[in-house]
Design a protein around this motif. Structure first.
Motif, PDB file in Angstrom:
ATOM      1  N   ILE A 166       0.848  -1.194   0.000  1.00 37.15           N
ATOM      2  CA  ILE A 166       0.000   0.000   0.000  1.00 37.15           C
ATOM      3  C   ILE A 166       0.879   1.238   0.000  1.00 37.15           C
ATOM      4  CG2 ILE A 166      -1.769   1.299   1.232  1.00 37.15           C
ATOM      5  CD1 ILE A 166      -2.731  -1.304   2.425  1.00 37.15           C
ATOM      6  N   VAL A 167       1.915   1.168   0.818  1.00 37.99           N
ATOM      7  CA  VAL A 167       2.835   2.310   0.868  1.00 37.99           C
ATOM      8  C   VAL A 167       3.489   2.500  -0.492  1.00 37.99           C
ATOM      9  CG1 VAL A 167       4.971   3.154   1.895  1.00 37.99           C
ATOM     10  CG2 VAL A 167       3.264   2.072   3.329  1.00 37.99           C
ATOM     11  N   ALA A 168       3.851   1.376  -1.116  1.00 38.66           N
ATOM     12  CA  ALA A 168       4.627   1.466  -2.342  1.00 38.66           C
ATOM     13  C   ALA A 168       3.779   1.799  -3.564  1.00 38.66           C
ATOM     14  CB  ALA A 168       5.380   0.159  -2.579  1.00 38.66           C
TER      15      ALA A 168
ATOM     16  N   VAL B 259       6.426  12.238   0.985  1.00 43.31           N
ATOM     17  CA  VAL B 259       7.725  11.575   1.005  1.00 43.31           C
ATOM     18  C   VAL B 259       7.749  10.677  -0.232  1.00 43.31           C
ATOM     19  CG1 VAL B 259       9.200  10.019   2.321  1.00 43.31           C
ATOM     20  CG2 VAL B 259       7.648  11.559   3.512  1.00 43.31           C
ATOM     21  N   THR B 260       8.909  10.580  -0.898  1.00 43.83           N
ATOM     22  CA  THR B 260       8.935   9.751  -2.116  1.00 43.83           C
ATOM     23  C   THR B 260       8.695   8.296  -1.744  1.00 43.83           C
ATOM     24  OG1 THR B 260      11.273   9.379  -1.913  1.00 43.83           O
ATOM     25  CG2 THR B 260      10.600  11.251  -3.257  1.00 43.83           C
TER      26      THR B 260
ATOM     27  N   SER C 111       9.689   6.044   1.489  1.00 42.71           N
ATOM     28  CA  SER C 111       8.621   5.479   2.302  1.00 42.71           C
ATOM     29  C   SER C 111       8.892   4.022   2.615  1.00 42.71           C
ATOM     30  CB  SER C 111       7.282   5.581   1.573  1.00 42.71           C
ATOM     31  OG  SER C 111       7.029   6.897   1.229  1.00 42.71           O
ATOM     32  N   VAL C 112       9.325   3.281   1.599  1.00 45.69           N
ATOM     33  CA  VAL C 112       9.563   1.856   1.812  1.00 45.69           C
ATOM     34  C   VAL C 112      10.707   1.653   2.803  1.00 45.69           C
ATOM     35  CG1 VAL C 112      10.201  -0.297   0.695  1.00 45.69           C
ATOM     36  CG2 VAL C 112       8.630   1.273  -0.424  1.00 45.69           C
TER      37      VAL C 112
ATOM     38  N   MET D 210      -1.050   7.708   6.644  1.00 37.45           N
ATOM     39  CA  MET D 210      -1.902   8.879   6.894  1.00 37.45           C
ATOM     40  C   MET D 210      -1.086  10.154   6.969  1.00 37.45           C
ATOM     41  SD  MET D 210      -4.576   7.391   9.628  1.00 37.45           S
ATOM     42  CE  MET D 210      -5.803   8.612   9.301  1.00 37.45           C
ATOM     43  N   VAL D 211       0.135  10.026   7.499  1.00 34.00           N
ATOM     44  CA  VAL D 211       0.961  11.226   7.640  1.00 34.00           C
ATOM     45  C   VAL D 211       1.482  11.697   6.290  1.00 34.00           C
ATOM     46  CG1 VAL D 211       3.129  12.101   8.603  1.00 34.00           C
ATOM     47  CG2 VAL D 211       1.618  10.743  10.010  1.00 34.00           C
ATOM     48  N   THR D 212       1.854  10.729   5.434  1.00 29.99           N
ATOM     49  CA  THR D 212       2.562  11.150   4.227  1.00 29.99           C
ATOM     50  C   THR D 212       1.672  11.290   3.006  1.00 29.99           C
ATOM     51  OG1 THR D 212       3.126   8.844   3.836  1.00 29.99           O
ATOM     52  CG2 THR D 212       4.774  10.189   4.948  1.00 29.99           C
ATOM     53  N   ARG D 213       0.472  10.723   3.019  1.00 30.95           N
ATOM     54  CA  ARG D 213      -0.377  10.813   1.812  1.00 30.95           C
ATOM     55  C   ARG D 213      -1.327  11.974   1.955  1.00 30.95           C
ATOM     56  NH1 ARG D 213       3.687   7.792   1.238  1.00 30.95           N
ATOM     57  NH2 ARG D 213       3.457   5.949  -0.067  1.00 30.95           N
ATOM     58  N   ARG D 214      -1.481  12.719   0.852  1.00 30.68           N
ATOM     59  CA  ARG D 214      -2.182  13.983   0.981  1.00 30.68           C
ATOM     60  C   ARG D 214      -3.672  13.922   0.690  1.00 30.68           C
ATOM     61  NH1 ARG D 214       2.116  17.262  -1.610  1.00 30.68           N
ATOM     62  NH2 ARG D 214       0.614  17.762  -3.228  1.00 30.68           N
TER      63      ARG D 214
END
Lengths: 481, 215, 660
Positions: free
Chosen positions: B20-22, B92-93, B97-98, B141-145
């Motif tokens: 999901i992060v990636a 964050v790229t 993130s990974v 939640m912190v990094t996705r806008r």
């Protein structure tokens, strides 16, 4: 039995919100609920704890304190809402929604107050978030939507952490007590903790998660960020309930879990964390309050400060618990008073900006007095009740040798006084910026006046049931915090 | 063997949280979430059958229905209905993130290293793994806008908690479990309504634009 | 006696309650006359109690833990009750005439009346409180009530600011008072004052408590550098309130300091005494210097209060020094001086504020530069103001002379001590006190001379009228006390005997110096001598009176603007002290076409309040700047950032838990 009726009435209210005379139905029902609350109080004082629904619901003195705060304030909010909503020209459909949600809100708060089971408590707290999310964005304008979204997301995350904490707490006792639902009852948790049938490391971890989680809901810094947005955007009666009541429910949950951990002998972690977050909240609130533009938001920051004081004082333990609970009671009434007076101003002048309001003494004399005296009360000026509890908090801090915490908190309190005093002075004094007499209707003034009287009398007098309740909380219910 | 399999599914759930992060496309993220829920449901079923706990089957079923089907479909629906741009915008790229996610997993192990944990069925790994899923959820939640990706992050977080539940204590008491499912479902619906209203009001659901309260 | 006291207080409260039902004008009379009656009863009862050495405690328990509502009467509280009710009596009678103005301005008079009466009662409660917790409640009640009256004229920006500053400083002070009480509580276990009295604390601990009390009560007393609120709040309050605030409210702080330094912490070291003495001297000097520079009559008086508080503090410091060195007689004697100056300052500062209120009422301005020639329009007020001025300048035969004489005597007695520092410094302090006295004289020559003598400088003073009988009566009472206490200093010695333990060997009329035990001073003798000299010279020099016109430089058009101005009067001193006063001059010249012919010229000179500009303002600014910075960083409005805080906090907490 009383407990079930207590919970059933707001549910009835949810149904009644579809009736035409919904505001009066709410008034009557919340009045009945208040009566039941008083009856529960009497019974608890006489018989000690009472249980219902095969021990899943119970009421001890802490729940009674919360029940009293909830029922009294929801009744007063009920009175206040009638003229408020009609002055705001809210249509019937929205009114119905308002009463439906507010009943759901009150139900979920009562549920958290009387639940013996941590799981039910969690469900209740989460339900408060869900039921108030739409109340926060009741007006559907962009700022209220934004506030509602932030409220929903941040609080949900917080509550999720709290759930994780509860899961871990369950895990910490389950190997000893089994995997039944009863294990999560406070009564069982406490006996497990005192008889050392608990994995202490896990309990610590659980407390950390619960503190952050419920702390978010309680408005402790730095998880407080949603609080000023949500409390300032909600309709004023709801703001009064959010600030005055809901925060206390979260605080009580933290303290109960802290009590479990404290009973295992890890008192120090509990008190250190509570004192740290409490002091930080008081100090930051002080800094934030020095400059504000929106008066409702300003009062919301002041709630953050008071929650900080409650957390800090609970961390001191002993008399600090008494002081914290007393403060909880005092803050609930005073903050509702302030939000209702602020609501009167908003209702009549239609602006939230401090800059635009001058000379309220001329424009709205009675509201101005309520606002002024309320501000003196909330900043801890005698002879109002908050002074007494703040004084006890400071004393208990000194007694337990937390000089730094008290020092920082005092600095914070002074800044709070400077900030609130400055802004409210600006609103009340000077040449009036609005013409004519814009005072609101009698009933809209009645509720805050009642609250003011309570706040004033509470400063020097404490009626015996309250004293017994607070003493019982200090000596029995939360004696391990 | 079944225990090993269950642990494998748990590990898979962690893996999916990293996917999901990636993922740089919204649909990919939602699909990963669905798969994560599916693997947790599988693990639940396995544990339920090992220990023969009937209510865990219910939990697994609910998991399958609510989290692996209804919620992803709901998210798909909202995304399509509101014409949300499919690209995930990040602070964050994705590469960073990974890396962060890896660090989070390490941190979680460090956290519980001295705790001397034991669960009934699964080994030592479950608590740290679920903590890492929780923190990864928070990280999303912190990094996705976008508002919708924040919901996704929250759901991941919730899954982490569920993992901890079933693995450590074989689920919470039934009525609590039901309450939690209800709450999550209602929460997602309410969040969906919010997203809908926001996209109507702001023409966008980028949370960067929701910054009107600055005092 | 105690019954008389209770009846008095109830009369005040009853009057305040009943007046709410009456129409405005009647409510005013009822309220202030009942307050006057009540304070008369309280005055009498406290006087009787003092003479009989009455002492008693009444306690009522409250369910709030640690709170005990208890009243205590001993010689110190009775003495302060005496002082408070004395000023309240005259101020209440005065108010009957004075407050009518508010009726004309359509203000909420009844509220004002209520606040006034409650304010009086709250002050009495403060000096009779016998439990720390309860004391704080009534203490803040007193502050809040006075704050409400300071900012009663809510539309006025000056009042808004003054009120805010006042209540903020008071609140800050209260924080320190709380700390000092709680520190005592830690050792005593209760907040009862009699348990505080039984404590024996280590010197360091006592010093910390004493410092906290000094800051806390110093804020209220208006000691430099905590004085900044005083010159704002006292002038803008209605004059009957300023009389109470300046005359007695700031004295309640002195009352508590006396309790702290002589009852609770009797073992303070000599160095603390020197510190207090220095602080007092600084206050006296700085207060009077600024006072001299003022153009606003009431602000001038307010600064002069700072000076007088400074003198009281000097006495306090000396008492602590003598106490520490074991000079019992000197200690007692100086303590009498402290109390004596307290009552004196109450009477003459009360009088001066009331008189300036009379001026304000009939001229509608407080600006000295616009007054002048009032002695012809308001002869009684002028006489009363003169009496007050002479008393405050410590001129015999008035009371100020007596108390300052005692302070001088004590200062000069320090050569008996074995402490080099004190012996080295005391001449300096004596010199500073002398300079203060000189400046005070100059200040009140200016205040009286410019406002009451000469010719009217503006329409304001031209149309002035004498005030009514109520106001005059009120002022006369204080003027008489100025004279009585001056002529019968033994009276005060008798009244303070209970607390100070000083048994005077003298009779009512004169005081004997403690330095050589021979030389003595008697105001009665001075008065007799003065009267004799005046009568004789009046009888002898009965020259013919010829009336001339004032010389007008030959311009043939007499202009009141040619008179000496207040600014001009104080200019030399401004020059001398320019280092600390930092005068700012604004010159505004209007010329006609011809360059060298000035049509109009306006010169204004003001002094910089250095403590505000270089201490308080920068502090406040840096705090608000920091606050702005922190707030804008934390409340950035971005939900991602908010969630990030939660994440960070969570991780930090988890690490803490793990490390523990």
């Amino acid at each position: 039995m009383e407990l079930i009726v207590l919970l059933f009435i707001p549910l009835l209210g949810m149904v009644a919100s579809f009736l035409p005379k919904r505001e009066y139905a709410f008034l009557v029902l919340s009045g009945i609920d208040l009566g039941i609350g008083v009856e529960i109080c009497r019974k608890v004082l006489e018989e000690g704890r009472i249980f219902a629904l095969s021990n899943y619901l119970f009421a001890d003195s802490l729940s009674v304190l919360l029940i009293l705060i909830i029922t009294v304030l929801s009744f007063l909010a009920g009175i206040y809402s009638i003229p408020y909503l009609s002055a705001e020209n809210v249509n019937e459909k929205a009114k119905s929604k308002f009463y439906f949600l507010i009943n759901a809100f009150i139900f979920s708060m009562l549920l958290t107050a009387v639940s013996n089971n941590l799981g039910i408590l969690w469900v209740g707290i989460e339900a408060t978030t869900l039921s108030t999310a739409f109340l926060v964005s009741f007006y559907k304008n962009p700022p209220s939507l934004e506030a509602g979204w932030k409220y929903l997301i941040i609080c949900s995350v917080g509550i999720a952490f709290a759930l994780f904490g509860i899961v871990i707490l369950f895990f910490s006792v389950a190997p000893y007590l089994g995997y039944e639902a009863d294990v999560l009852n406070w009564t069982n948790l406490m006996s497990a903790a005192t008889s050392n049938k608990i994995n202490i490391n896990l309990a610590k971890l659980a407390f950390a998660f619960a503190l952050i989680g419920f702390g978010t809901k309680m408005g402790l810094a730095p998880m407080h960020t949603w609080l000023p947005d949500a409390h300032s955007q909600a309709p004023s009666p709801v703001s009064a309930l959010l600030s005055g009541v809901l925060l206390n429910c979260a605080a009580a949950s933290i303290l109960r879990i802290g009590n479990v951990l404290g009973a295992t002998g890890e008192k120090e972690i509990v008190s250190n964390l509570l004192i740290f977050f409490g002091t930080l909240s008081v100090f930051l609130a002080g800094l934030f309050l020095l400059k504000q533009k929106d008066y409702k938001r300003m009062f919301a920051f002041s709630s953050m400060e008071h929650m900080g004081l409650i957390a800090m004082s609970s961390g001191f333990g002993g008399m600090g618990i008494f002081a914290a609970m007393f403060h909880m009671l005092n803050h609930a009434f005073t903050k509702s008073l302030l939000f209702m007076s602020a609501g009167n101003v908003l209702c009549s002048l239609h602006t939230r900006e401090i800059e635009k309001i001058r000379g309220l003494f001329k424009t709205m004399p009675i509201t101005a007095f309520l606002l002024g005296l309320g501000t003196l009360a909330i900043t801890g000026t005698p002879p109002f009740n908050i002074f007494s509890s703040e004084f006890l908090i400071i004393t208990s801090g000194f007694v337990t040798h937390h000089l730094w915490a008290v020092g920082i908190a005092l600095a914070g309190l002074t800044m709070v006084f400077a900030g609130l005093g400055f802004h409210v002075t600006k609103m009340l004094f000077g040449e009036p910026s609005f013409e004519g007499n814009r005072e609101v209707s009698f009933i809209q003034l009645l509720t805050p006046v009642i609250l003011l009287i309570i706040v004033l009398v509470g400063g020097i007098y404490m009626c015996q049931p309250v004293e017994e309740l607070l003493n019982d909380i200090q000596n029995n219910v939360l004696r391990f915090v | 063997m079944e225990v090993k399999l269950a642990e494998f599914f748990i590990a898979l759930a962690v893996f999916f949280s990293i996917t999901i992060v990636a993922s740089n496309r919204l649909f990919l993220g939602i699909k990963s979430y669905a798969l994560q829920s599916l693997s947790i449901a599988a693990a639940t079923t396995l544990i339920a059958s090992i220990e023969n706990i009937s209510h865990l089957f219910v939990s697994a079923l609910l998991m399958l229905i609510v989290k692996a089907c209804i919620i992803p479909l709901l998210l798909f629906y909202v995304t399509k209905k509101l014409n949300i741009q499919r690209k995930i915008e990040t602070n964050v790229t994705i590469f960073d993130s990974v890396i962060f996610c890896a660090l989070i997993v390490v941190f979680s192990y460090f956290l519980v290293a001295k705790f001397n944990l034991s669960s009934r069925v699964l080994g030592f790994n479950v608590i740290p793994l679920s903590i890492s899923v929780i923190i990864i959820g928070l990280f999303i939640m912190v990094t996705r806008r976008k508002a919708i990706t924040q919901i996704l992050g929250f759901l991941t977080l919730e899954n982490g908690i569920f993992m901890a539940e079933i693995a450590s204590t074989h689920g919470m008491p039934v009525f609590v479990e039901l309450g939690i499912f209800m709450d999550v479902l209602i929460g997602v619906i309410i969040a969906g309504i919010f997203v809908y209203r926001m996209s109507e009001t702001f023409n966008d659901i980028d949370t960067e634009k929701l910054t009107s309260f600055k005092e | 006696m105690i019954n008389l006291f209770v009846v008095g207080i109830s009369a005040v409260l009853l009057g305040a309650a009943l007046q709410l039902t009456l129409p405005k004008k009647a409510s005013l009379k009822l309220n202030y006359l009942s307050t006057a009656f009540g304070s008369l009863l309280v005055l009498t009862s406290s006087f009787l109690m003092l003479l009989k050495g009455y002492s008693n405690t009444f306690s009522f328990f409250s369910p709030i833990p640690l709170l005990k509502v208890s009243f205590h009467f001993d010689s110190l509280s009775e003495f302060f009750t005496f002082v408070i009710s004395l000023v309240a009596l005259s101020s209440a009678i005065y108010s009957v005439g004075y407050v009518e103005e508010l009726v004309e301005e359509k203000k909420n008079v009844k509220l004002f009346n209520l606040l006034y009466s409650f304010f009086f009662v709250s002050m009495i409660l403060v000096v009779t409180a016998w439990n720390g917790f309860y004391f704080l409640i009534v203490w803040e009640l007193m502050s809040v009530l006075s704050y409400m009256m300071v900012s009663f004229d809510y539309k006025n920006r000056e009042n808004e600011f003054a009120g805010y500053l006042y209540i903020l400083m008071t609140h800050l002070g209260t924080a320190f008072i709380v700390i000092s009480f709680v520190l005592l509580f830690l050792k005593a276990g209760t907040f009862d004052f009699n348990s505080f009295e039984k404590l024996s604390l280590s010197p360091q601990y006592a010093l910390i408590v004493a410092l906290c009390a000094l800051i806390g009560f110093g804020m209220k007393a208006g000691i430099v550098p905590f004085h900044i609120w005083l010159p704002y709040a006292h002038p803008v309050a209605p004059s009957n309130v300023s009389a109470l605030m300046s005359g007695v409210m700031i004295k309640t702080a002195i009352y508590m300091l006396l309790r702290f330094y002589f009852s609770f912490l009797p073992n303070l070291g000599i160095n603390f005494g020197i510190f207090i003495l220095t602080l007092g001297t600084l206050s006296a000097l700085i207060g009077i210097t600024y006072s001299f520079m003022q153009k606003d009559l009431k602000r001038l008086l307010a600064y002069s209060s700072i000076e007088n508080i400074g003198i009281i503090f000097m006495g306090l410091g000396l008492t602590i020094i003598f106490n520490a060195t074991g000079h019992q007689t000197l200690r007692d004697f100086t303590l009498v001086g402290v109390l004596f100056h307290t009552v004196n300052h109450a009477s003459f500062k009360g009088l001066l504020f009331l008189a300036s209120g009379a001026v304000l009422k009939s001229c509608h301005t407080k600006n000295i530069e616009k007054l002048g020639g009032l002695i012809k329009k308001m002869p009684t007020t002028a006489l009363l103001f003169l009496i007050g001025s002479m008393a405050i300048c410590a001129l015999p035969p008035f009371n100020g002379f007596m108390s300052e004489w005692i302070v001088y005597q004590s200062l000069l007695s320090t050569f008996k001590l074995n402490n080099e520092t004190v012996r080295l410094l005391s001449p300096l302090f004596a010199a500073a006190l002398a300079v203060t006295g000189g400046l005070a004289l100059a200040t009140f020559v200016k205040a009286f001379g410019i406002s009451f003598l000469g010719n009217p400088r503006s329409k304001h003073s031209e149309n002035a009228e004498e005030v009514d009988t109520f106001m005059k009566t009120g002022m006369w009472i204080l003027a008489l006390t100025c004279i009585i206490f001056g002529i019968f200093p033994g009276l005060i010695f008798k009244l303070t005997e209970g607390f100070t333990g000083y048994v005077p060997t003298d009779n009512l009329f004169h005081l004997t110096s403690l330095i050589d035990g021979k030389s003595s001073v008697s105001n009665a003798a001075v008065l007799t001598a003065l009267l004799t000299v005046f009568t004789i010279s009046y009888l002898l020099i009965k020259a013919d009176r010829t009336v001339y016109e004032t010389w007008d430089c030959g311009l043939n058009e007499y202009n009141p603007k040619a008179q000496y101005t207040a600014t001009g009067f104080s200019q030399p001193i401004r020059r001398i002290f320019s280092l600390i006063l930092k005068p700012v001059r604004r010159v505004d010249v209007r010329r006609k076409a011809f360059k060298y012919y000035t049509q109009q010229m306006k010169v204004e000179e003001e002094v910089t309040p250095i403590f505000e500009k270089y201490l308080y303002l920068p502090t406040a600014l840096s705090i608000t700047k920091t606050a702005d910075f922190v707030r804008s960083k934390i409340h950035c409005g971005n939900i991602n950032a908010y969630l990030f805080y939660i994440a960070l906090t969570l991780i930090a907490t988890l690490i803490y838990i793990n490390v523990r």
